[in-house]
Design a protein around this motif. Structure first.
Motif, PDB file in Angstrom:
ATOM      1  N   UNK A 390     -66.517 153.084  44.125  1.00  0.00           N
ATOM      2  CA  UNK A 390     -66.801 151.675  44.429  1.00  0.00           C
ATOM      3  C   UNK A 390     -66.988 151.545  45.929  1.00  0.00           C
ATOM      4  N   UNK A 391     -68.054 150.834  46.326  1.00  0.00           N
ATOM      5  CA  UNK A 391     -68.298 150.625  47.755  1.00  0.00           C
ATOM      6  C   UNK A 391     -67.132 149.873  48.391  1.00  0.00           C
ATOM      7  N   UNK A 392     -66.927 150.170  49.670  1.00  0.00           N
ATOM      8  CA  UNK A 392     -65.796 149.554  50.369  1.00  0.00           C
ATOM      9  C   UNK A 392     -65.910 148.037  50.400  1.00  0.00           C
ATOM     10  N   UNK A 393     -67.112 147.488  50.486  1.00  0.00           N
ATOM     11  CA  UNK A 393     -67.276 146.037  50.541  1.00  0.00           C
ATOM     12  C   UNK A 393     -66.938 145.351  49.223  1.00  0.00           C
ATOM     13  N   UNK A 394     -66.886 146.139  48.126  1.00  0.00           N
ATOM     14  CA  UNK A 394     -66.597 145.560  46.804  1.00  0.00           C
ATOM     15  C   UNK A 394     -65.177 145.860  46.329  1.00  0.00           C
ATOM     16  N   UNK A 395     -64.348 146.490  47.177  1.00  0.00           N
ATOM     17  CA  UNK A 395     -63.029 146.925  46.711  1.00  0.00           C
ATOM     18  C   UNK A 395     -62.079 145.764  46.450  1.00  0.00           C
ATOM     19  N   UNK A 396     -62.259 144.658  47.143  1.00  0.00           N
ATOM     20  CA  UNK A 396     -61.431 143.489  46.867  1.00  0.00           C
ATOM     21  C   UNK A 396     -62.088 142.581  45.832  1.00  0.00           C
ATOM     22  N   UNK A 397     -63.389 142.607  45.791  1.00  0.00           N
ATOM     23  CA  UNK A 397     -64.100 141.724  44.871  1.00  0.00           C
ATOM     24  C   UNK A 397     -63.815 142.078  43.413  1.00  0.00           C
ATOM     25  N   UNK A 398     -63.578 143.366  43.110  1.00  0.00           N
ATOM     26  CA  UNK A 398     -63.360 143.763  41.716  1.00  0.00           C
ATOM     27  C   UNK A 398     -62.071 143.165  41.148  1.00  0.00           C
ATOM     28  N   UNK A 399     -61.159 142.714  42.042  1.00  0.00           N
ATOM     29  CA  UNK A 399     -59.900 142.127  41.564  1.00  0.00           C
ATOM     30  C   UNK A 399     -59.995 140.610  41.373  1.00  0.00           C
ATOM     31  N   UNK A 430     -44.409 141.629  39.948  1.00  0.00           N
ATOM     32  CA  UNK A 430     -43.324 142.616  40.026  1.00  0.00           C
ATOM     33  C   UNK A 430     -42.998 142.982  41.470  1.00  0.00           C
ATOM     34  N   UNK A 431     -43.446 142.132  42.438  1.00  0.00           N
ATOM     35  CA  UNK A 431     -43.204 142.350  43.866  1.00  0.00           C
ATOM     36  C   UNK A 431     -43.839 143.650  44.350  1.00  0.00           C
ATOM     37  N   UNK A 432     -44.959 143.993  43.740  1.00  0.00           N
ATOM     38  CA  UNK A 432     -45.676 145.199  44.139  1.00  0.00           C
ATOM     39  C   UNK A 432     -47.093 144.883  44.556  1.00  0.00           C
ATOM     40  N   UNK A 433     -47.973 145.908  44.479  1.00  0.00           N
ATOM     41  CA  UNK A 433     -49.363 145.734  44.885  1.00  0.00           C
ATOM     42  C   UNK A 433     -50.244 146.672  44.090  1.00  0.00           C
ATOM     43  N   UNK A 434     -51.515 146.319  44.011  1.00  0.00           N
ATOM     44  CA  UNK A 434     -52.526 147.156  43.370  1.00  0.00           C
ATOM     45  C   UNK A 434     -53.777 147.068  44.229  1.00  0.00           C
ATOM     46  N   UNK A 435     -54.287 148.230  44.646  1.00  0.00           N
ATOM     47  CA  UNK A 435     -55.449 148.222  45.526  1.00  0.00           C
ATOM     48  C   UNK A 435     -56.274 149.476  45.301  1.00  0.00           C
ATOM     49  N   UNK A 436     -57.475 149.461  45.861  1.00  0.00           N
ATOM     50  CA  UNK A 436     -58.370 150.602  45.880  1.00  0.00           C
ATOM     51  C   UNK A 436     -58.311 151.252  47.246  1.00  0.00           C
ATOM     52  N   UNK A 437     -58.140 152.580  47.272  1.00  0.00           N
ATOM     53  CA  UNK A 437     -58.041 153.289  48.538  1.00  0.00           C
ATOM     54  C   UNK A 437     -59.147 154.337  48.641  1.00  0.00           C
ATOM     55  N   UNK A 438     -59.281 154.856  49.856  1.00  0.00           N
ATOM     56  CA  UNK A 438     -60.344 155.840  50.098  1.00  0.00           C
ATOM     57  C   UNK A 438     -60.135 157.086  49.252  1.00  0.00           C
ATOM     58  N   UNK A 439     -61.261 157.658  48.832  1.00  0.00           N
ATOM     59  CA  UNK A 439     -61.222 158.885  48.033  1.00  0.00           C
ATOM     60  C   UNK A 439     -62.526 159.642  48.258  1.00  0.00           C
ATOM     61  N   UNK A 440     -62.458 160.990  48.291  1.00  0.00           N
ATOM     62  CA  UNK A 440     -63.703 161.762  48.493  1.00  0.00           C
ATOM     63  C   UNK A 440     -64.687 161.588  47.352  1.00  0.00           C
ATOM     64  N   UNK A 441     -64.205 161.252  46.153  1.00  0.00           N
ATOM     65  CA  UNK A 441     -65.098 161.041  45.025  1.00  0.00           C
ATOM     66  C   UNK A 441     -64.426 160.091  44.040  1.00  0.00           C
ATOM     67  N   UNK A 442     -65.209 159.269  43.373  1.00  0.00           N
ATOM     68  CA  UNK A 442     -64.704 158.373  42.347  1.00  0.00           C
ATOM     69  C   UNK A 442     -63.881 157.222  42.913  1.00  0.00           C
ATOM     70  N   UNK A 443     -63.256 156.478  42.004  1.00  0.00           N
ATOM     71  CA  UNK A 443     -62.396 155.339  42.367  1.00  0.00           C
ATOM     72  C   UNK A 443     -60.947 155.793  42.396  1.00  0.00           C
ATOM     73  N   UNK A 444     -60.217 155.311  43.383  1.00  0.00           N
ATOM     74  CA  UNK A 444     -58.834 155.737  43.614  1.00  0.00           C
ATOM     75  C   UNK A 444     -57.950 154.484  43.587  1.00  0.00           C
ATOM     76  N   UNK A 445     -57.416 154.125  42.390  1.00  0.00           N
ATOM     77  CA  UNK A 445     -56.537 152.968  42.238  1.00  0.00           C
ATOM     78  C   UNK A 445     -55.093 153.385  42.487  1.00  0.00           C
ATOM     79  N   UNK A 446     -54.359 152.568  43.275  1.00  0.00           N
ATOM     80  CA  UNK A 446     -52.959 152.868  43.601  1.00  0.00           C
ATOM     81  C   UNK A 446     -52.112 151.633  43.256  1.00  0.00           C
ATOM     82  N   UNK A 447     -51.151 151.825  42.353  1.00  0.00           N
ATOM     83  CA  UNK A 447     -50.184 150.783  41.975  1.00  0.00           C
ATOM     84  C   UNK A 447     -48.850 151.118  42.631  1.00  0.00           C
TER      85      UNK A 447
END
Length: 454
Positions: A390-399, A430-447
């Motif tokens: 996912x392009x960096x400009x769309x990483x927040x938009x997908x949420x 749950x007082x946590x976070x979910x975001x997309x982070x940099x990755x050499x390939x594909x989408x990298x979701x971190x909870x």
């Protein structure tokens, strides 16, 4: 004179009026105490100085009566009235200003002084000291007949009548008035920004949230109030804007399946040759899509800051179970640590992991990797696919609710666009976070979720 009801209401409801009246009442009490104390102190000080001088003059004259000789009185500028009076009230000797009438009828005992104030009718009051001539001198001069010495002076103007009290009271009244007026002005200046904020707040409506209240400079309470009010209005405007956008998107997303459902039903009604069962069967997918969107919207709306039904959840076991359930699509490889415990709602956390895995399998080419591990004081679940990413400009938009990228529409044309928005809402609850982070390939979701302590 009648008092207008609106003015009475103003004074009863006005902080400025209440503060001013309170300060006025306190100032009256304080000034009254100070005035009384001042009057007593001044009067006592003046009287003490006068009586000290009159006693000195009387004692010196009595002390000079010796060797069978009575010297003439020795009045001073401060004590011009000096007399010697016998027991019958006859003036034996007197100073030039004392006159031939006794200054007083007070008869003190031997070795005793009486300080008195005499006020003859029609004449100014006199402050004097009455002293009795010692017995041995009375025997020497008058065969033991008692004689008395009076030494006095006219009462100072400050002590005549109630002048001291009158002038002190007048000064106290002026002080109270000045104090009250200053309080009224100062309170008005302090409350003026608050009244300005109130007036501006009354102009703000739900249709126009762009107005902001005046923000005084400085770091005092009123300045912080103005900043807080503007920050609250910023959040309110953002929330209302998001709500309007959300409502518009919801309307749009529901309009499409509803239009398809209505078209199919109207077609069955207008054309009798169309089989009704076949028309209903064609309409069911649209109804299913609407039901799925409504269910996800209800789930999204029910989420609060704190999830219900909290229990210890082993994220490692949960990830392994959800990955094992994904028997179709590209394979899922897991890597977990033991005892990655968090406090949360098991069903909601499982839905997050499931949504992330489904999304990753949809975009992956050969494999999906998911891990659960500790990262400091947090538990961390990472879902990685080997797709286009996912392009960096769309990483927040997908949420964002109903936000769907072109690749998502192509791979899942019947999706609602609420899955990732629900996942983030659950993570935040749950007082946590979910975001997309940099990755050499594909989408990298971190909870990330806080680890369970204790």
């Amino acid at each position: 004179m009648s008092i207008r009801p609106d003015r009475c209401l103003f004074f009863s409801n006005s902080i400025q009026a209440r503060v001013t009246l309170t300060v006025a009442a306190v100032s009256v009490l304080v000034v009254a105490v100070i005035t009384v104390g001042f009057c007593l102190l001044v009067r006592h000080r003046i009287e003490a100085e006068i009586y000290q001088e009159t006693r000195r003059v009387a004692i010196e004259w009595i002390g000079s009566m010796e060797h069978g000789r009575i010297p003439p009185p020795a009045p001073t500028a401060r004590v011009p009235l000096v007399q010697l009076v016998d027991s019958r009230g006859q003036v034996v000797a007197a100073g030039p200003m004392a006159g031939d009438r006794p200054l007083s009828t007070v008869r003190p005992t031997e070795n005793h002084f009486d300080d008195v104030t005499e006020c003859p009718e029609g004449k100014p009051c006199i402050m004097l000291t009455a002293a009795r001539v010692p017995m041995f001198q009375s025997r020497e001069f008058w065969q033991g007949e008692p004689h008395f010495v009076y030494a006095g002076t006219d009462q100072p103007p400050a002590l005549r009548g109630q002048r001291l009290e009158l002038f002190s009271a007048l000064g106290g009244v002026l002080l109270v008035v000045l104090w009250t007026w200053t309080t009224w002005r100062a309170t008005g200046r302090i409350l003026h920004p608050i009244d300005t904020i109130r007036q501006r707040m009354s102009e703000i409506t739900a249709h126009d949230l762009s107005l902001r209240v005046p923000q005084p400079s400085g770091q005092d309470e009123i300045s912080r109030l103005g900043r807080t009010a503007n920050e609250t209005l910023d959040r309110l405007e953002s929330a209302v804007t998001r709500q309007r956008e959300f409502a518009a998107v919801v309307s749009h997303e529901l309009k499409c399946p509803l239009a398809g459902l209505r078209t199919g039903l109207e077609e069955a009604l207008l054309f009798p040759e169309i089989d009704a069962r076949e028309a209903i069967a064609r309409s069911l997918p649209a109804a299913d899509r609407m039901q799925r969107i409504i269910d996800e919207l209800l789930t999204f709306a029910r989420l609060r800051n704190t999830p219900s039904s909290l229990e210890p959840v082993d994220l490692g076991a949960l990830v392994r179970a959800e990955a094992a359930a994904r028997t179709t699509g590209v394979p899922v490889r897991t890597r977990t640590e033991p005892d990655v415990l968090v406090l949360g709602n098991r069903v909601q956390l499982a839905s997050v992991v499931t949504n992330l895995l489904v999304n990753a399998q949809r975009h992956a080419t050969r494999q999906v990797e998911v891990s659960a591990q500790r990262a400091g004081a947090q538990a961390q679940v990472v879902v990685q696919d080997d797709g286009e990413g996912i392009d960096e400009k769309d990483r927040e938009r997908v949420f964002e609710p109903f936000a769907r990228l072109e690749a998502g529409r192509r791979l899942d044309p019947h999706g609602s666009g609420l899955g990732l928005a629900l996942c983030r809402a659950i993570a935040v609850a749950h007082e946590g976070s979910l975001c997309l982070e940099d990755s050499p390939h594909g989408a990298h979701f971190v909870l990330r979720l806080p680890l369970m302590t204790g």
